[in-house]
Scaffold this motif. Structure first.
Motif, PDB file in Angstrom:
ATOM      1  N   MET A  84     -16.742 -38.014  -5.903  1.00 16.20           N
ATOM      2  CA  MET A  84     -16.147 -37.187  -6.953  1.00 16.20           C
ATOM      3  C   MET A  84     -16.753 -37.539  -8.307  1.00 16.20           C
ATOM      4  SD  MET A  84     -14.219 -35.262  -5.307  1.00 16.20           S
ATOM      5  CE  MET A  84     -13.274 -34.415  -6.552  1.00 16.20           C
ATOM      6  N   GLU A  85     -16.892 -38.827  -8.576  1.00 13.80           N
ATOM      7  CA  GLU A  85     -17.443 -39.266  -9.861  1.00 13.80           C
ATOM      8  C   GLU A  85     -18.943 -38.967  -9.948  1.00 13.80           C
ATOM      9  OE1 GLU A  85     -15.772 -40.527 -12.528  1.00 13.80           O
ATOM     10  OE2 GLU A  85     -13.951 -40.075 -11.407  1.00 13.80           O
ATOM     11  N   GLU A  86     -19.660 -39.312  -8.870  1.00 16.00           N
ATOM     12  CA  GLU A  86     -21.125 -39.256  -8.946  1.00 16.00           C
ATOM     13  C   GLU A  86     -21.658 -37.821  -8.855  1.00 16.00           C
ATOM     14  OE1 GLU A  86     -22.823 -42.401  -6.703  1.00 16.00           O
ATOM     15  OE2 GLU A  86     -24.883 -41.761  -7.092  1.00 16.00           O
ATOM     16  N   ALA A  87     -21.041 -36.984  -8.016  1.00 16.20           N
ATOM     17  CA  ALA A  87     -21.504 -35.595  -7.915  1.00 16.20           C
ATOM     18  C   ALA A  87     -21.253 -34.875  -9.241  1.00 16.20           C
ATOM     19  CB  ALA A  87     -20.799 -34.874  -6.764  1.00 16.20           C
ATOM     20  N   PHE A  90     -23.731 -36.127 -11.765  1.00 18.48           N
ATOM     21  CA  PHE A  90     -25.042 -35.534 -11.500  1.00 18.48           C
ATOM     22  C   PHE A  90     -25.124 -34.114 -12.064  1.00 18.48           C
ATOM     23  CE2 PHE A  90     -27.424 -32.631  -8.707  1.00 18.48           C
ATOM     24  CZ  PHE A  90     -28.700 -33.009  -9.098  1.00 18.48           C
ATOM     25  N   LEU A  91     -24.107 -33.297 -11.781  1.00 22.93           N
ATOM     26  CA  LEU A  91     -24.160 -31.904 -12.243  1.00 22.93           C
ATOM     27  C   LEU A  91     -24.145 -31.831 -13.772  1.00 22.93           C
ATOM     28  CD1 LEU A  91     -21.958 -30.144  -9.540  1.00 22.93           C
ATOM     29  CD2 LEU A  91     -24.460 -30.076  -9.776  1.00 22.93           C
ATOM     30  N   ASP A  92     -23.364 -32.712 -14.420  1.00 21.19           N
ATOM     31  CA  ASP A  92     -23.353 -32.758 -15.892  1.00 21.19           C
ATOM     32  C   ASP A  92     -24.728 -33.104 -16.436  1.00 21.19           C
ATOM     33  OD1 ASP A  92     -20.757 -32.143 -16.109  1.00 21.19           O
ATOM     34  OD2 ASP A  92     -20.046 -34.165 -16.645  1.00 21.19           O
ATOM     35  N   ARG A  93     -25.317 -34.159 -15.890  1.00 23.76           N
ATOM     36  CA  ARG A  93     -26.618 -34.601 -16.406  1.00 23.76           C
ATOM     37  C   ARG A  93     -27.699 -33.566 -16.104  1.00 23.76           C
ATOM     38  NH1 ARG A  93     -26.899 -41.158 -15.310  1.00 23.76           N
ATOM     39  NH2 ARG A  93     -28.916 -40.911 -16.332  1.00 23.76           N
ATOM     40  N   PHE A  94     -27.599 -32.938 -14.945  1.00 27.69           N
ATOM     41  CA  PHE A  94     -28.556 -31.902 -14.558  1.00 27.69           C
ATOM     42  C   PHE A  94     -28.444 -30.707 -15.518  1.00 27.69           C
ATOM     43  CE2 PHE A  94     -29.643 -28.078 -12.109  1.00 27.69           C
ATOM     44  CZ  PHE A  94     -30.883 -28.422 -11.611  1.00 27.69           C
ATOM     45  N   ASN A  95     -27.218 -30.275 -15.775  1.00 21.99           N
ATOM     46  CA  ASN A  95     -27.005 -29.109 -16.648  1.00 21.99           C
ATOM     47  C   ASN A  95     -27.353 -29.407 -18.108  1.00 21.99           C
ATOM     48  OD1 ASN A  95     -26.213 -27.443 -14.567  1.00 21.99           O
ATOM     49  ND2 ASN A  95     -24.073 -28.108 -14.687  1.00 21.99           N
TER      50      ASN A  95
END
Ligand code: SF4
Length: 401
Positions: A84-87, A90-95
């Motif tokens: 939950m934390e890492e996915a 990841f999406l925040d940093r990717f976006n």
């Protein structure tokens, strides 16, 4: 003390922590809370003559209760929490385009953390800030769980049964929580140490029964279980990332391409197009393979958004704390067992774990919240894996591994 030389991540001596755990069990003011990592269930039976189907994690729980442990839990639960934390991270940093140049790397393997800090320090900011499932569970035990059972964090003795020697070093990461200054995890014992304790207590494996983990963190998904095999963290994260992007579940085996088929390749890679979003991922096991992959990334020959690294061949199932059989490499066979357990699990997605959802509702609010950052994430520059073991006057390792 033991002197065993078998660790893929270069720990030469194994520290024996079983006496620390016996002391905690005997102590009146300690509540002993134990978590058991996914990889342990694939191998402990090898040592005590239980068939793989018989050697369940639920029997380990029974054995731990029989030797006097107060609460037992499955690290697969906190693997769901890690997803939950890492996915979401990841999406925040990717976006936010933070991963345009270089990928985000997983952070749950301390052998890998020590390697990247020593060999490629400029890549440390690319690590996920998420603590490992072991450390997250320890943190939750000292805070939310302690509150729920009406105890102070210092009365909780948090123990992890791990396939890994490097986890002993990782447990030195500090935890500060209100008045409390200490550690998420107080004691790490390996699969081999667990078996020694059961033998010392004359536990007869034929009398063990399957019991459930204790309340509050009872449920765990198959996605959490495959954390113990190379590619498993990536696959679990993709199941949840897919749900977040698409608003519906993928088929549970949609990302099985990231599983390792054999020991020889060391790397599995894939790319996926989700609603017009192209994701490129890789999972690598073995530090030699990781070095090669990083060099290819640095030369611009390979481009990924998210990379999972496990130091041991085959992932944690091949860890240095697992039973040793001369000349036999069982990691990939043990890994298959975790995928089998995932397949027959009723719950296949971390984001559907009701006990994880209620932890957010009652305590953390949402993934990557301020409180989650305080307790479930770390600054990788703020702590060091012990570099060289300190020894006592008899030559036994007393610090790190
Ligand atoms: Fe430990 Fe697993 Fe990393 Fe090996 S792969 S060092 S067992 S965390």
């Amino acid at each position: 003390g033991q002197c065993i030389t078998h660790c893929p991540v270069g720990a030469l001596k194994e520290r024996d922590d079983t006496s620390k755990l016996w002391e905690a069990i005997a102590s009146e003011d300690k509540v002993v809370v134990v978590q058991v990592a996914p990889a342990v269930r694939t191998s402990w039976g090898e040592e005590i003559g239980l068939e793989i189907k018989e050697a369940t994690v639920n029997k380990i729980f029974d054995a731990l209760k029989k030797i006097g442990v107060d609460y037992v839990f499955d690290t697969a639960y906190s693997a769901d929490l890690t997803i939950m934390e890492e996915a979401n991270e990841f999406l925040d940093r990717f976006n936010n385009n933070e991963l345009d140049e270089r990928p985000m790397f997983t952070s749950c393997c301390p052998g890998w953390l020590r390697f990247i800090k020593g060999q490629f320090p400029h890549l440390v900011p690319q690590l996920s800030t998420a603590k490992s499932p072991m450390q997250m569970f320890g943190s939750v035990m000292k805070t939310y769980f302690a509150e729920k059972i009406g105890k102070k964090p210092e009365n909780i003795y948090s123990v992890a049964v791990m396939p890994c020697l490097a986890k002993k070093g990782e447990s030195e990461m500090e935890l500060f929580y209100e008045e409390y200054a200490g550690h998420d995890t107080d004691c790490v014992i390996t699969t081999r140490e667990l078996v020694r304790m059961l033998r010392a207590a004359h536990i007869n494996s034929n009398t063990l029964e399957d019991i459930e983990p204790d309340k509050l963190f009872e449920k765990s998904s198959g996605a959490g279980v495959i954390f113990g095999a190379t590619g498993g963290v990536m696959e679990a994260a993709l199941r949840t990332a897919y749900y977040t992007i698409m608003g519906e579940n993928c088929s549970p085996d949609a990302f099985e391409v990231v599983r390792a088929e054999s020991q020889d390749t060391g790397v599995s890679e894939a790319s996926f197009n989700l609603n017009g979003v192209e994701l490129r991922v890789a999972a690598v096991n073995g530090l030699g393979n990781a070095r090669k992959l990083i060099e290819e990334i640095e030369r611009g020959e390979k481009k990924y958004d998210f990379v999972e690294v496990m130091a041991c061949p085959g992932g944690c199932v091949g860890g240095g704390g697992q039973p040793i059989h001369d000349g036999d490499e069982l990691a990939f066979e043990r890994g298959k067992n975790l995928y089998f357990l995932d397949k027959k699990s009723e719950l296949r997605y971390s984001h559907e774990n009701e006990d994880v959802k209620s932890l957010y509702e009652n305590y953390f609010d949402k993934p990557n919240s301020h409180k989650a950052h305080m307790l479930l994430h770390t600054d990788h520059n703020s702590w060091e894996m012990p570099r060289s073991p300190k020894r006592d006057r008899n030559g036994y390792v007393i610090n790190g591994f």
